[in-house]
Scaffold this active site. Structure first.
Site, mmCIF file in Angstrom:
data_model
loop_
_atom_site.group_PDB
_atom_site.id
_atom_site.type_symbol
_atom_site.label_atom_id
_atom_site.label_comp_id
_atom_site.label_asym_id
_atom_site.label_seq_id
_atom_site.Cartn_x
_atom_site.Cartn_y
_atom_site.Cartn_z
ATOM 1 N N ASN A 1 0.827 -1.209 0.000
ATOM 2 C CA ASN A 1 0.000 0.000 0.000
ATOM 3 C C ASN A 1 0.859 1.256 0.000
ATOM 4 O OD1 ASN A 1 -2.040 -1.816 0.130
ATOM 5 N ND2 ASN A 1 -2.527 -1.474 2.269
ATOM 6 N N HIS B 1 5.625 -0.637 -2.893
ATOM 7 C CA HIS B 1 5.130 0.073 -4.082
ATOM 8 C C HIS B 1 5.157 1.590 -3.924
ATOM 9 C CE1 HIS B 1 2.896 -3.825 -5.464
ATOM 10 N NE2 HIS B 1 4.187 -3.859 -5.705
ATOM 11 N N CYS C 1 11.923 13.590 -8.825
ATOM 12 C CA CYS C 1 12.080 14.211 -10.141
ATOM 13 C C CYS C 1 12.274 13.113 -11.177
ATOM 14 C CB CYS C 1 13.291 15.151 -10.113
ATOM 15 S SG CYS C 1 13.588 15.918 -11.719
ATOM 16 N N CYS D 1 9.827 20.168 -11.177
ATOM 17 C CA CYS D 1 10.956 20.202 -10.259
ATOM 18 C C CYS D 1 11.487 21.638 -10.122
ATOM 19 C CB CYS D 1 12.053 19.278 -10.808
ATOM 20 S SG CYS D 1 13.556 19.276 -9.837
ATOM 21 N N CYS E 1 15.333 21.583 -11.666
ATOM 22 C CA CYS E 1 15.674 21.451 -13.093
ATOM 23 C C CYS E 1 14.507 21.763 -14.027
ATOM 24 C CB CYS E 1 16.219 20.047 -13.380
ATOM 25 S SG CYS E 1 14.948 18.778 -13.409
ATOM 26 N N THR F 1 -4.658 -8.990 0.487
ATOM 27 C CA THR F 1 -4.026 -8.884 -0.833
ATOM 28 C C THR F 1 -4.493 -10.020 -1.729
ATOM 29 O OG1 THR F 1 -1.950 -8.827 -2.092
ATOM 30 C CG2 THR F 1 -1.910 -10.083 -0.024
ATOM 31 N N ASN G 1 -8.364 -12.493 4.951
ATOM 32 C CA ASN G 1 -8.944 -11.968 3.716
ATOM 33 C C ASN G 1 -10.435 -12.288 3.739
ATOM 34 O OD1 ASN G 1 -9.532 -11.432 0.810
ATOM 35 N ND2 ASN G 1 -7.296 -11.441 0.604
ATOM 36 N N GLU H 1 -11.897 -13.430 1.141
ATOM 37 C CA GLU H 1 -12.123 -14.547 0.212
ATOM 38 C C GLU H 1 -10.805 -15.272 -0.072
ATOM 39 O OE1 GLU H 1 -13.751 -12.475 -3.160
ATOM 40 O OE2 GLU H 1 -11.747 -12.030 -3.946
ATOM 41 N N ALA I 1 -10.399 -7.177 7.669
ATOM 42 C CA ALA I 1 -9.252 -6.826 8.514
ATOM 43 C C ALA I 1 -9.724 -6.107 9.777
ATOM 44 C CB ALA I 1 -8.293 -5.939 7.725
HETATM 45 C C1 BJW Z 1 -10.133 -7.531 1.961
HETATM 46 C C2 BJW Z 1 -11.117 -6.608 2.365
HETATM 47 C C3 BJW Z 1 -11.250 -6.381 3.746
HETATM 48 C C4 BJW Z 1 -11.130 -6.700 0.228
HETATM 49 N N1 BJW Z 1 -10.451 -7.022 4.605
HETATM 50 N N2 BJW Z 1 -9.368 -8.170 2.823
HETATM 51 C C5 BJW Z 1 4.178 -12.509 -14.366
HETATM 52 C C6 BJW Z 1 5.115 -12.776 -13.374
HETATM 53 C C7 BJW Z 1 5.761 -11.754 -12.712
HETATM 54 C C8 BJW Z 1 5.467 -10.428 -12.998
HETATM 55 C C9 BJW Z 1 4.546 -10.181 -13.976
HETATM 56 C C10 BJW Z 1 3.912 -11.184 -14.641
HETATM 57 N N3 BJW Z 1 3.086 -10.606 -15.543
HETATM 58 C C11 BJW Z 1 3.164 -9.271 -15.431
HETATM 59 C C12 BJW Z 1 4.046 -9.001 -14.471
HETATM 60 C C13 BJW Z 1 4.434 -7.670 -14.043
HETATM 61 C C14 BJW Z 1 3.533 -7.025 -13.032
HETATM 62 C C15 BJW Z 1 2.513 -7.972 -12.423
HETATM 63 O O1 BJW Z 1 2.746 -8.636 -11.438
HETATM 64 N N4 BJW Z 1 1.319 -7.995 -12.995
HETATM 65 C C16 BJW Z 1 0.250 -8.884 -12.516
HETATM 66 C C17 BJW Z 1 -1.063 -8.104 -12.532
HETATM 67 C C18 BJW Z 1 0.229 -10.114 -13.345
HETATM 68 N N5 BJW Z 1 4.422 -6.501 -12.026
HETATM 69 C C19 BJW Z 1 5.052 -5.351 -12.196
HETATM 70 O O2 BJW Z 1 4.911 -4.692 -13.208
HETATM 71 C C20 BJW Z 1 5.977 -4.905 -11.103
HETATM 72 N N6 BJW Z 1 7.238 -4.610 -11.637
HETATM 73 C C21 BJW Z 1 7.971 -5.526 -12.254
HETATM 74 O O3 BJW Z 1 7.632 -6.682 -12.379
HETATM 75 O O4 BJW Z 1 9.143 -5.040 -12.718
HETATM 76 C C22 BJW Z 1 9.989 -5.904 -13.470
HETATM 77 C C23 BJW Z 1 11.183 -5.094 -13.903
HETATM 78 C C24 BJW Z 1 12.447 -5.470 -13.487
HETATM 79 C C25 BJW Z 1 13.558 -4.748 -13.907
HETATM 80 C C26 BJW Z 1 13.388 -3.629 -14.740
HETATM 81 C C27 BJW Z 1 12.117 -3.255 -15.146
HETATM 82 C C28 BJW Z 1 11.008 -3.983 -14.724
HETATM 83 C C29 BJW Z 1 5.458 -3.605 -10.483
HETATM 84 C C30 BJW Z 1 4.135 -3.766 -9.847
HETATM 85 C C31 BJW Z 1 3.622 -2.422 -9.361
HETATM 86 C C32 BJW Z 1 2.202 -2.528 -8.886
HETATM 87 N N7 BJW Z 1 1.631 -1.234 -8.753
HETATM 88 C C33 BJW Z 1 0.230 -1.143 -8.362
HETATM 89 C C34 BJW Z 1 -0.418 0.171 -8.832
HETATM 90 C C35 BJW Z 1 0.037 1.373 -8.222
HETATM 91 C C36 BJW Z 1 -0.667 2.507 -8.907
HETATM 92 C C37 BJW Z 1 -1.214 3.489 -7.931
HETATM 93 O O5 BJW Z 1 -1.670 3.108 -6.841
HETATM 94 O O6 BJW Z 1 -1.203 4.674 -8.269
HETATM 95 O O7 BJW Z 1 0.145 -1.370 -6.960
HETATM 96 S S1 BJW Z 1 -0.835 -2.347 -9.077
HETATM 97 C C38 BJW Z 1 -1.860 -2.517 -7.675
HETATM 98 O O8 BJW Z 1 -1.800 -3.913 -7.343
HETATM 99 C C39 BJW Z 1 -1.179 -1.731 -6.537
HETATM 100 C C40 BJW Z 1 -1.139 -2.771 -5.442
HETATM 101 O O9 BJW Z 1 -0.109 -2.508 -4.519
HETATM 102 C C41 BJW Z 1 -0.999 -4.076 -6.192
HETATM 103 C C42 BJW Z 1 -1.438 -5.268 -5.416
HETATM 104 O O10 BJW Z 1 -2.822 -5.269 -5.235
HETATM 105 P P1 BJW Z 1 -3.428 -5.687 -3.840
HETATM 106 O O11 BJW Z 1 -2.914 -4.817 -2.784
HETATM 107 O O12 BJW Z 1 -3.276 -7.131 -3.649
HETATM 108 O O13 BJW Z 1 -4.972 -5.280 -4.024
HETATM 109 P P2 BJW Z 1 -6.133 -6.036 -4.810
HETATM 110 O O14 BJW Z 1 -7.179 -5.049 -5.107
HETATM 111 O O15 BJW Z 1 -5.624 -6.830 -5.936
HETATM 112 O O16 BJW Z 1 -6.681 -7.097 -3.746
HETATM 113 C C43 BJW Z 1 -7.380 -6.705 -2.592
HETATM 114 C C44 BJW Z 1 -7.574 -7.903 -1.710
HETATM 115 O O17 BJW Z 1 -8.188 -7.474 -0.501
HETATM 116 C C45 BJW Z 1 -8.494 -8.972 -2.296
HETATM 117 O O18 BJW Z 1 -7.921 -10.248 -2.092
HETATM 118 C C46 BJW Z 1 -9.786 -8.840 -1.477
HETATM 119 O O19 BJW Z 1 -10.463 -10.070 -1.317
HETATM 120 C C47 BJW Z 1 -9.249 -8.347 -0.161
HETATM 121 N N8 BJW Z 1 -10.178 -7.557 0.654
HETATM 122 N N9 BJW Z 1 -11.724 -6.102 1.306
HETATM 123 C C48 BJW Z 1 -9.548 -7.915 4.191
HETATM 124 N N10 BJW Z 1 -12.174 -5.488 4.250
#
Ligand code: BJW
Length: 252
Positions: free
Chosen positions: A102, A119, A127, A149, A152, A190, A215, A217, A233
């Site tokens: 988060n 993240h 910048c 910035c 720059c 997550t 979670n 689910e 949570a």
């Molecule tokens: C409850 C509840 C309650 C509800 N109580 N629970 C295959 C393998 C490996 C990687 C990849 C792949 N294919 C693609 C990728 C790359 C990609 C990725 O993983 N994509 C997948 C979607 C497949 N990963 C990346 O791009 C990462 N970087 C990378 O791999 O770099 C490689 C690299 C190396 C070297 C040079 C260059 C590149 C970066 C990932 C960045 C993620 N960013 C985000 C968005 C930020 C934007 C913003 O906020 O402005 O971050 S994506 C979004 O998802 C956000 C979150 O942190 C992240 C995770 O989501 P999270 O937190 O799990 O939320 P939800 O909504 O998915 O789930 C909520 C959960 O809560 C659910 O389970 C509900 O049931 C539960 N819930 N209410 C308790 N009350």
């Protein structure tokens, strides 16, 4: 089935190091939408436009406006009882490390002492032109869209990891150090599908830690978790802390 708090407390008993690994579901009960699932952010907003570098370069003003609105939302809310319970856990175990996906900063705001933000953080900017460290900018009314910035004149960007971007190396290292010798990892709110972050609970398991998932689910973690507590949570964490305290003999 009702969450088995006794079993969870048994697993946590005697733990010296606990990792709290969280995602968007952790903040849902404070009023911040999750990304995926019904009503999720990606149902209403485009991840391509708002969560990729290409989207930012196409329309940086749009990305800044969206993040300003989120800053305003986060500033106006209170961390829910589950956050308070996590902070309380720091008094129950010798070491608690929070590893979060988060960006809202709510763990630190509710008193968590050691937090790894995989993240990024919505309250930090950096910048895009200069390869420098991010800095804190807690304004909720931004002076311009997009932000520039002072040094720059280049574009400023939110210190958030977008899709396709590498995570900060130090954060990865800190998260590795946290999970490699933890006794228990709590995986909270997550979907565990975004990598590399989603790999940490499994790494902890492989290193011998007990995995307790919280979670509403099942997720991919459910398959290998030692215990899943299904509920929000906000409900589950306070109930778990009550049980932990009861066993320690200092329940309220
Ligand atoms: C409850 C509840 C309650 C509800 N109580 N629970 C295959 C393998 C490996 C990687 C990849 C792949 N294919 C693609 C990728 C790359 C990609 C990725 O993983 N994509 C997948 C979607 C497949 N990963 C990346 O791009 C990462 N970087 C990378 O791999 O770099 C490689 C690299 C190396 C070297 C040079 C260059 C590149 C970066 C990932 C960045 C993620 N960013 C985000 C968005 C930020 C934007 C913003 O906020 O402005 O971050 S994506 C979004 O998802 C956000 C979150 O942190 C992240 C995770 O989501 P999270 O937190 O799990 O939320 P939800 O909504 O998915 O789930 C909520 C959960 O809560 C659910 O389970 C509900 O049931 C539960 N819930 N209410 C308790 N009350």
């Amino acid at each position: 089935m009702a969450p088995d708090y006794e079993r969870a407390a048994e697993m946590l008993e005697g733990a010296r190091k606990v990792v709290v690994f969280t995602g968007a579901g952790m903040s849902k009960d404070s009023g911040i939408d999750t990304f995926r699932g019904p009503g999720g952010i990606w149902e209403r907003f485009s991840a391509q436009d708002l969560a990729t570098y290409e989207g930012f370069i196409r329309d940086p003003a749009k990305v800044w406006m969206w993040n300003e609105a989120r800053r305003q939302q986060v500033a106006g809310l209170t961390p829910h009882a589950g956050y308070v319970s996590l902070a309380e856990m720091e008094g129950l175990f010798p070491q608690v490390v929070t590893v979060t996906q988060n960006i809202d900063g709510l763990h630190a705001r509710s008193g968590a002492s050691q937090v790894v933000e995989l993240h990024g953080n919505i309250w930090k900017v950096r910048c895009d032109a200069e390869d420098n460290e991010p800095w804190l900018d807690e304004r909720t009314e931004l002076p311009e869209y997009p932000m520039h910035c002072d040094n720059c004149g280049g574009l400023l960007r939110p210190h958030i990891v977008w899709f396709g971007e590498p995570l900060d190396r130090k954060d990865i290292l800190d998260a590795n150090l946290a999970v490699e010798d933890c006794d228990v990892i709590l995986v909270i709110g997550t979907s565990a599908i975004v990598y590399p972050a989603a790999g940490f609970p499994l790494l902890a398991k492989q290193r011998g830690a007990k995995v307790i998932e919280i979670n509403i689910e099942p997720t991919p973690v459910t398959e290998y978790a030692d215990l899943s507590l299904f509920g929000t949570a906000e409900e589950v964490l306070p109930a778990l802390v009550v049980e932990l305290k009861r066993r320690k003999g200092d329940g309220d």
